[in-house]
Design a protein around this motif. Structure first.
Motif, PDB file in Angstrom:
ATOM      1  N   GLU A 161       0.795  -1.346   0.123  1.00 35.49           N
ATOM      2  CA  GLU A 161       0.024  -0.026   0.110  1.00 35.49           C
ATOM      3  C   GLU A 161       0.859   1.035  -0.296  1.00 35.49           C
ATOM      4  O   GLU A 161       1.721   1.396   0.968  1.00 35.49           O
ATOM      5  CB  GLU A 161      -1.093  -0.026   1.236  1.00 35.49           C
ATOM      6  CG  GLU A 161      -1.923  -1.328   1.231  1.00 35.49           C
ATOM      7  CD  GLU A 161      -2.844  -0.888   0.177  1.00 35.49           C
ATOM      8  OE1 GLU A 161      -3.328   0.252  -0.107  1.00 35.49           O
ATOM      9  OE2 GLU A 161      -3.434  -1.881  -0.497  1.00 35.49           O
ATOM     10  N   PRO A 203       0.616   5.530  -1.397  1.00 32.01           N
ATOM     11  CA  PRO A 203       0.057   6.729  -1.931  1.00 32.01           C
ATOM     12  C   PRO A 203       0.148   6.593  -3.486  1.00 32.01           C
ATOM     13  O   PRO A 203       1.157   6.487  -4.110  1.00 32.01           O
ATOM     14  CB  PRO A 203       0.664   7.869  -1.425  1.00 32.01           C
ATOM     15  CG  PRO A 203       1.668   7.535  -0.264  1.00 32.01           C
ATOM     16  CD  PRO A 203       1.828   5.930  -0.424  1.00 32.01           C
ATOM     17  N   LYS A 204      -0.826   6.979  -4.145  1.00 27.30           N
ATOM     18  CA  LYS A 204      -1.045   6.936  -5.445  1.00 27.30           C
ATOM     19  C   LYS A 204      -0.646   8.267  -5.973  1.00 27.30           C
ATOM     20  O   LYS A 204      -0.176   8.421  -7.389  1.00 27.30           O
ATOM     21  CB  LYS A 204      -2.382   6.469  -6.130  1.00 27.30           C
ATOM     22  CG  LYS A 204      -2.869   5.262  -5.620  1.00 27.30           C
ATOM     23  CD  LYS A 204      -2.017   4.148  -6.108  1.00 27.30           C
ATOM     24  CE  LYS A 204      -2.768   2.758  -5.569  1.00 27.30           C
ATOM     25  NZ  LYS A 204      -1.615   2.072  -5.192  1.00 27.30           N
ATOM     26  N   GLU A 248      -8.514   6.865  -3.829  1.00 26.42           N
ATOM     27  CA  GLU A 248      -7.766   7.280  -2.762  1.00 26.42           C
ATOM     28  C   GLU A 248      -8.063   8.783  -2.888  1.00 26.42           C
ATOM     29  O   GLU A 248      -7.727   9.436  -3.906  1.00 26.42           O
ATOM     30  CB  GLU A 248      -6.361   7.011  -3.254  1.00 26.42           C
ATOM     31  CG  GLU A 248      -5.186   7.487  -1.978  1.00 26.42           C
ATOM     32  CD  GLU A 248      -3.826   7.033  -2.481  1.00 26.42           C
ATOM     33  OE1 GLU A 248      -3.044   8.060  -2.452  1.00 26.42           O
ATOM     34  OE2 GLU A 248      -3.568   5.896  -2.526  1.00 26.42           O
TER      35      GLU A 248
END
Length: 109
Positions: free
Chosen positions: A11, A13-14, A99
């Motif tokens: 996981e 951050p995009k 997100e």
């Protein structure tokens, strides 16, 4: 024989490095920059009042955003007035997940 098998993604951050600032030598345009760790189906940036959380303005709506650095120009008319806002930055990934990041921003005259 050693080997490594990975069955999950980490996981992370995009989107990162999100910036909105007055364009140099301009009084009627802002520039935006952000980095995407993977291609996105949709990217949105929406302004809200920080005290009441009431909707103020949609700054950005990009379809099919590319992986890597994304930059562009925004008309100053999209900013309701100078001051502090909460920016809700939302990325929809290619697989349909969302997100969202809340970012405090200041816009000046």
């Amino acid at each position: 024989m050693p080997y490594l098998y990975i069955n999950q993604e980490a996981e992370s951050p995009k989107a990162g490095g999100i910036e909105f600032s007055l364009k140099p030598f301009s009084e009627d345009a802002y520039i935006y920059r952000f980095y995407l760790s993977e291609a996105a189906k949709n990217v949105q940036a929406i302004l809200y009042d920080p005290d009441t959380l009431l909707y103020k303005s949609k700054l950005l709506m990009l379809d099919d955003a590319e992986q890597g650095m994304n930059e562009g120009k925004l008309d100053k008319k999209l900013i309701p007035e100078s001051g502090r806002y909460v920016l809700l930055f939302t990325v929809q990934t290619e697989d349909g997940h969302y997100e969202t990041q809340e970012i405090p921003v200041d816009f000046e005259d």
